[in-house]
Design an enzyme around this catalytic site. Structure first.
Site, PDB file in Angstrom:
ATOM      1  N   ARG A 241       9.677  -3.397   3.718  1.00  0.00           N
ATOM      2  CA  ARG A 241       8.587  -3.866   2.649  1.00  0.00           C
ATOM      3  C   ARG A 241       9.113  -5.435   2.504  1.00  0.00           C
ATOM      4  O   ARG A 241      10.290  -5.638   2.410  1.00  0.00           O
ATOM      5  CB  ARG A 241       8.480  -3.270   1.481  1.00  0.00           C
ATOM      6  N   LYS A 271      10.970   0.909  -3.237  1.00  0.00           N
ATOM      7  CA  LYS A 271       9.777   1.293  -3.885  1.00  0.00           C
ATOM      8  C   LYS A 271      10.024   2.743  -4.237  1.00  0.00           C
ATOM      9  O   LYS A 271      10.325   3.522  -3.634  1.00  0.00           O
ATOM     10  CB  LYS A 271       8.558   1.093  -3.203  1.00  0.00           C
ATOM     11  N   HIS A 341       2.921  -7.121   5.128  1.00  0.00           N
ATOM     12  CA  HIS A 341       3.308  -5.842   5.167  1.00  0.00           C
ATOM     13  C   HIS A 341       2.465  -4.959   6.183  1.00  0.00           C
ATOM     14  O   HIS A 341       2.888  -3.856   6.538  1.00  0.00           O
ATOM     15  CB  HIS A 341       2.358  -5.293   3.871  1.00  0.00           C
ATOM     16  N   ARG A 344       4.811  -2.972   8.877  1.00  0.00           N
ATOM     17  CA  ARG A 344       4.885  -1.682   8.707  1.00  0.00           C
ATOM     18  C   ARG A 344       3.791  -0.882   9.415  1.00  0.00           C
ATOM     19  O   ARG A 344       3.998   0.309  10.214  1.00  0.00           O
ATOM     20  CB  ARG A 344       4.880  -1.195   7.195  1.00  0.00           C
ATOM     21  N   HIS A 373       9.242   6.386   3.538  1.00  0.00           N
ATOM     22  CA  HIS A 373       8.180   7.167   2.777  1.00  0.00           C
ATOM     23  C   HIS A 373       8.804   8.220   2.043  1.00  0.00           C
ATOM     24  O   HIS A 373       9.775   9.036   2.413  1.00  0.00           O
ATOM     25  CB  HIS A 373       7.187   7.641   3.845  1.00  0.00           C
ATOM     26  N   TYR A 383      17.898  15.029   1.462  1.00  0.00           N
ATOM     27  CA  TYR A 383      18.710  15.510   2.781  1.00  0.00           C
ATOM     28  C   TYR A 383      18.237  14.474   3.749  1.00  0.00           C
ATOM     29  O   TYR A 383      19.076  13.855   4.418  1.00  0.00           O
ATOM     30  CB  TYR A 383      18.281  16.811   2.998  1.00  0.00           C
TER      31      TYR A 383
END
Length: 458
Positions: A241, A271, A341, A344, A373, A383
């Site tokens: 980002r 984020k 942006h 991405r 994400h 994990y």
């Protein structure tokens, strides 16, 4: 003159005989009972006969219509028999000109203008999504509903952008076919208006590889601080980002001189909600590719003495302006087409398409991890953030290789013209070519360079 009753009641005889109609049309009755329509005419002084088919498949009315059409061709000075053969050959040739055949010819003709990876992606998208449904149909007979049905299948799996991109490729095939005289219209031309729209609120992004590289190259040639150019390249390579890039610190990077360099972005800068930011193991791990390391090496002489990779122009302890990269893209002519942006979205689209045709199981999930994400399940997220690192590094390298193809080395971006700000001259922003003089300092609020050895890149 014949009537339907006479034709229907005509009986076979030991020898063939004729039943004549007007204007030299006749019915030839064969000994075996067959009834064949024939028409005699004279062309260029020679007597000729033309066949119109067999009764009852061709009725008396049909035979007269065929005679009248042939007579009209004869009246124009053309041989109706030859014209018929040409029509048959044209129909056969049209049937041979299938969409797949013409599309492959178009691709072969146009691929020289594309990079090899992009050219392969184009033909694979047609092979995967279009040829199975309409590839064997004559291109001249395709209609908008047939093409739309093929695109709807692409949309049905959620690939909205891919469907729009494939429509453009189909349209390009038809433009080629029209130029070759194979087709007369482009049934895909207007379909963009009826395809599913992209999600509202999505920021503009270029999500096709070749235009993306062109955009980066164009923007890097525009007036800008070297730091801004390098920030643009690093953002494109890492797909982080923009806020994470602006706050990047030199102490967040590990093993830059090793085999597996890594950028560890602290969870506090990521984020997410407060719970994510307070996690000790919530750091985002970004594999640093050789192309990204090259950017850092070019950047080190400029900002390596400070904590930030991309500091403000006037205050080295503050991050660069959040608008710096966006303004650079706007000046290069990409306002409304691509925003910082958007890298991405470009990474997600291009790499997911790559994964679909060449990737491994779970690559889509790995790509989501690379984009940081946040998974819905906290346990899975904790994990996965540390998982799949070898594959993440492989995918990062594949992306960097595709993106960097044809782009100049990062070190050359420092020597390009820069835009003067305030009372600072343009020359004060560009370091001399001799590496000994590339030591950055501030002089009256302007970036300058003094004699001295380069800091060691560690």
């Amino acid at each position: 003159m014949l009537t339907d009753t006479k034709v229907r009641n005509a009986k076979p005889r030991p020898k063939s005989y004729k039943l004549t109609d007007t204007n030299r049309l006749f019915l030839l009755v064969a000994p075996g009972g067959g009834k064949l329509w024939r028409w005699n005419y004279v062309y260029d002084g020679k007597n000729k006969t033309m066949a119109f088919g067999a009764y009852p498949m061709v009725s008396l009315a049909d035979a007269r219509a065929k005679r009248d059409n042939a007579y009209a061709i004869l009246s124009e000075g053309n041989d109706p028999g030859v014209a018929k053969k040409l029509r048959i050959e044209a129909n056969l040739e049209a049937a041979r000109q299938t969409f797949e055949k013409v599309a492959r010819e178009w691709h072969e003709n146009a691929k020289a203008q594309w990079a090899k990876i992009h050219a392969a992606d184009i033909i694979r998208s047609l092979e995967r999504d279009i040829f199975p449904s309409i590839g064997d149909l004559p291109i001249a007979q395709l209609t908008p509903p047939l093409v739309l049905a093929a695109l709807r299948e692409v949309e049905a799996r959620g690939s909205i952008e891919t469907a729009k991109r494939i429509r453009q490729r189909i349209s390009a095939v038809f433009v080629y076919a029209i130029a070759q005289g194979i087709a007369t219209t482009d049934p895909a031309e207007k379909l963009g208006a009826v395809l599913k729209p992209l999600r509202k609120g999505r920021q503009p992004a270029i999500t096709t590889l070749v235009p993306l590289r062109k955009m980066i190259a164009t923007a890097e040639q525009d007036y800008a601080r070297p730091i801004t150019r390098l920030a643009l390249r690093f953002l494109a390579l890492t797909a982080v980002r923009p806020s994470e890039l602006r706050g990047a610190r030199w102490d967040e990077f590990e093993e830059l001189n090793g085999k597996e360099p890594l950028w560890r972005i602290p969870s506090a800068r990521m984020k997410g909600d407060l719970e994510r930011k307070e996690e000790s193991d919530g750091d985002h791990l970004v594999p640093v590719t050789p192309q990204a390391v090259a950017v850092l090496k070019a950047l080190w002489p400029l900002t390596g003495e400070g904590p930030l990779l991309f500091p403000s122009n006037r205050h080295t302890h503050r991050p660069m302006s959040e608008n710096a990269i966006g303004y650079l893209l706007n000046r290069a002519g990409y306002h409304g087409h691509h925003v910082p942006h958007g890298f991405r979205a470009a990474f997600s689209t291009i790499m997911n398409e790559w994964a679909e045709r060449e990737g491994k199981d779970h690559d889509r999930k790995v790509i989501d991890l690379m984009l940081a994400h946040v998974p819905k399940e906290k346990v899975e997220g904790a994990y996965n953030r540390a998982a799949y690192m070898p594959r993440r590094r492989e995918l990062a390298s594949i992306w960097a290789d595709m993106l960097s193809d044809g782009l100049p080395e990062p070190g050359t971006l420092i020597e390009l013209p820069v835009k003067a700000i305030g009372g600072c001259s343009r020359r004060s922003f560009a370091p001399p070519l001799d590496a000994e003089f590339r030591f950055p300092i501030r002089r009256r609020g302007c970036l300058a360079y003094r004699r001295g050895p380069l800091p060691q890149f560690t």
